[in-house]
Design an enzyme around this catalytic site. Sequence first.
Site, PDB file in Angstrom:
ATOM      1  NE  ARG A  26     -20.153  15.662  56.844  1.00  0.00           N
ATOM      2  CZ  ARG A  26     -19.114  15.258  57.564  1.00  0.00           C
ATOM      3  NH1 ARG A  26     -18.367  14.269  57.155  1.00  0.00           N
ATOM      4  NH2 ARG A  26     -18.801  15.861  58.678  1.00  0.00           N
ATOM      5  NE  ARG A  30     -13.931  10.612  54.111  1.00  0.00           N
ATOM      6  CZ  ARG A  30     -13.501  10.555  55.369  1.00  0.00           C
ATOM      7  NH1 ARG A  30     -12.237  10.288  55.616  1.00  0.00           N
ATOM      8  NH2 ARG A  30     -14.328  10.742  56.368  1.00  0.00           N
ATOM      9  NE  ARG A  39     -10.030  13.973  51.414  1.00  0.00           N
ATOM     10  CZ  ARG A  39      -8.924  13.826  52.128  1.00  0.00           C
ATOM     11  NH1 ARG A  39      -7.853  13.317  51.589  1.00  0.00           N
ATOM     12  NH2 ARG A  39      -8.907  14.219  53.386  1.00  0.00           N
ATOM     13  CG  ASP A  76     -16.106  20.914  57.876  1.00  0.00           C
ATOM     14  OD1 ASP A  76     -16.501  19.771  57.596  1.00  0.00           O
ATOM     15  OD2 ASP A  76     -15.842  21.267  59.048  1.00  0.00           O
ATOM     16  CE1 TYR A 150     -15.112  18.340  65.728  1.00  0.00           C
ATOM     17  CE2 TYR A 150     -17.236  19.443  65.905  1.00  0.00           C
ATOM     18  CZ  TYR A 150     -16.496  18.315  65.618  1.00  0.00           C
ATOM     19  OH  TYR A 150     -17.122  17.159  65.228  1.00  0.00           O
TER      20      TYR A 150
HETATM   21  O1  1CP Z   1     -22.159  16.555  51.328  1.00  0.00           O
HETATM   22  C1  1CP Z   1     -22.005  17.334  52.268  1.00  0.00           C
HETATM   23  O2  1CP Z   1     -22.824  17.367  53.185  1.00  0.00           O
HETATM   24  C2  1CP Z   1     -20.800  18.212  52.187  1.00  0.00           C
HETATM   25  C3  1CP Z   1     -20.632  19.330  53.095  1.00  0.00           C
HETATM   26  C4  1CP Z   1     -20.252  19.016  54.555  1.00  0.00           C
HETATM   27  C5  1CP Z   1     -21.054  19.272  55.686  1.00  0.00           C
HETATM   28  C6  1CP Z   1     -22.497  19.707  55.706  1.00  0.00           C
HETATM   29  C7  1CP Z   1     -19.003  18.551  55.023  1.00  0.00           C
HETATM   30  C8  1CP Z   1     -17.864  18.141  54.198  1.00  0.00           C
HETATM   31  N1  1CP Z   1     -19.005  18.610  56.400  1.00  0.00           N
HETATM   32  C9  1CP Z   1     -20.241  19.021  56.828  1.00  0.00           C
HETATM   33  C10 1CP Z   1     -20.700  19.252  58.201  1.00  0.00           C
HETATM   34  C11 1CP Z   1     -19.846  18.857  59.349  1.00  0.00           C
HETATM   35  N2  1CP Z   1     -18.477  18.882  59.472  1.00  0.00           N
HETATM   36  C12 1CP Z   1     -20.385  18.468  60.599  1.00  0.00           C
HETATM   37  C13 1CP Z   1     -21.863  18.440  60.902  1.00  0.00           C
HETATM   38  C14 1CP Z   1     -22.549  17.258  60.331  1.00  0.00           C
HETATM   39  C15 1CP Z   1     -22.161  15.916  60.886  1.00  0.00           C
HETATM   40  O3  1CP Z   1     -22.358  15.713  62.103  1.00  0.00           O
HETATM   41  O4  1CP Z   1     -21.706  15.085  60.095  1.00  0.00           O
HETATM   42  C16 1CP Z   1     -19.305  18.207  61.471  1.00  0.00           C
HETATM   43  C17 1CP Z   1     -19.391  17.744  62.922  1.00  0.00           C
HETATM   44  C18 1CP Z   1     -18.103  18.477  60.756  1.00  0.00           C
HETATM   45  C19 1CP Z   1     -16.720  18.417  61.292  1.00  0.00           C
HETATM   46  C20 1CP Z   1     -15.878  17.517  60.456  1.00  0.00           C
HETATM   47  N3  1CP Z   1     -15.411  17.830  59.214  1.00  0.00           N
HETATM   48  C21 1CP Z   1     -15.477  16.203  60.735  1.00  0.00           C
HETATM   49  C22 1CP Z   1     -15.925  15.395  61.940  1.00  0.00           C
HETATM   50  C23 1CP Z   1     -14.919  15.260  63.004  1.00  0.00           C
HETATM   51  C24 1CP Z   1     -15.518  14.516  64.205  1.00  0.00           C
HETATM   52  O5  1CP Z   1     -15.445  15.038  65.299  1.00  0.00           O
HETATM   53  O6  1CP Z   1     -16.110  13.420  64.012  1.00  0.00           O
HETATM   54  C25 1CP Z   1     -14.702  15.741  59.656  1.00  0.00           C
HETATM   55  C26 1CP Z   1     -13.981  14.426  59.509  1.00  0.00           C
HETATM   56  C27 1CP Z   1     -14.705  16.779  58.687  1.00  0.00           C
HETATM   57  C28 1CP Z   1     -14.101  16.756  57.321  1.00  0.00           C
HETATM   58  C29 1CP Z   1     -15.086  16.709  56.208  1.00  0.00           C
HETATM   59  N4  1CP Z   1     -16.085  17.656  55.973  1.00  0.00           N
HETATM   60  C30 1CP Z   1     -16.779  17.352  54.822  1.00  0.00           C
HETATM   61  C31 1CP Z   1     -16.189  16.151  54.276  1.00  0.00           C
HETATM   62  C32 1CP Z   1     -16.608  15.488  52.992  1.00  0.00           C
HETATM   63  C33 1CP Z   1     -15.154  15.763  55.154  1.00  0.00           C
HETATM   64  C34 1CP Z   1     -14.217  14.576  54.963  1.00  0.00           C
HETATM   65  C35 1CP Z   1     -13.020  15.083  54.237  1.00  0.00           C
HETATM   66  C36 1CP Z   1     -12.185  14.011  53.625  1.00  0.00           C
HETATM   67  O7  1CP Z   1     -11.485  13.336  54.364  1.00  0.00           O
HETATM   68  O8  1CP Z   1     -12.224  13.876  52.400  1.00  0.00           O
END
Ligand code: 1CP
Length: 341
Positions: A26, A30, A39, A76, A150
């Site tokens: 990640r 943010r 964003r 994502d 999910y």
């Molecule tokens: O820097 C990076 O790693 C960017 C790429 C990336 C990756 C590898 C993002 C961007 N998401 C992910 C993987 C991801 N997404 C996972 C696996 C890794 C982990 O466990 O953290 C999971 C479970 C998700 C699902 C997801 N996407 C969630 C989680 C929901 C939950 O159940 O807790 C959320 C909030 C997102 C949105 C997201 N994806 C990525 C970002 C930067 C964001 C936040 C978006 C924002 O609000 O700006």
Amino acid sequence: MPGPDKPLLSVLRGQKAEKTPIWLMRQAGRYLPEYRALRAEKGGFLNLVYDPDAAAEITLQPIRRFGFDGAILFSDILIVPYALGQDLRFEAGEGPRLSPPLVDAALAGLEAVPGRLEPIYRTVDKVKAALPPKTTFLGFAGSPWTVATYMVAGQGSKEQAEARRYAYRDPVAFQEILDAIASMTVDYLSGQVRAGVEAVQLFDSWAGSLSPQQFEQWVVAPNARIVSDFKSRHPDVPVIGFPKGAGGKLAAYARGVGVDAIGLDETVDPAWAAAELPDGLPVQGNLDPLALIAGGAALESAVARIISAFGERPHIFNLGHGILQDTPIAHVEQLLKLVRQ
Ligand code: 1CP
């Protein structure tokens, strides 16, 4: 052919590095003001992912600022359910929403839209053209179990209870969901490689909520299938497996899945992993994201412990899971100094 000029890729190929390469899960996100600005301008997460110029820019932001050894594609794990035909929304403060959730609707009723993966490949193409030559470009996807949690619940769920309940009720339908995710995931990873990524990571973020038997069936088996199908298309592209929360089941995962490297979360004792994982298997991890928020002496000693425990193995420095939003930039800079000393 990648030479010693890509330190992270060399470690993934099993070589020990003089200086431990580092990237952070990640790392685009943010905690970076430049991410928050873009964003706000684009009006939402999915708008960023589906704008290849913006997504490429975000992938590159942490590379420019910190010079990490790896750049991870900005996308994502939920893009695969979107390509399988569910609708996907991200609302501010609410987390992801997939509809219809498969607790209420059959998988067979969804119409796959593989074209939804195409813009992601354009992002890869743009990043590739702009990446410094030493930086390794990482693609990724979610693993079937984690993605299924999910798809079934339609959102994040406490202890993944909806998916686990569904699987007890209808094991055949649940297996079909895992298989559909696995097939789309192989195509998706393959598309990322054709567009220019050099290694891929499989995120199994919720692997920790399963019994040993379920872990074999829903984590080891589908990831093994993905790795084997992917390797038949791209034998030379390393795969990192990250079964978060697997604990004592990590060794079984490493042997059963056939990954080239394994990601460790912060609950794993580095000394245990160094001793119990297959000889020579590269490891990635495993600093507690909260130690990075703490900074100072706490960060210093945590980093030293990890680096010394993995002294005898190929090791990529990373967090045990994603960087948290309130992480101070100065602490990331301190971390890079410590690891590169
Ligand atoms: O820097 C990076 O790693 C960017 C790429 C990336 C990756 C590898 C993002 C961007 N998401 C992910 C993987 C991801 N997404 C996972 C696996 C890794 C982990 O466990 O953290 C999971 C479970 C998700 C699902 C997801 N996407 C969630 C989680 C929901 C939950 O159940 O807790 C959320 C909030 C997102 C949105 C997201 N994806 C990525 C970002 C930067 C964001 C936040 C978006 C924002 O609000 O700006």
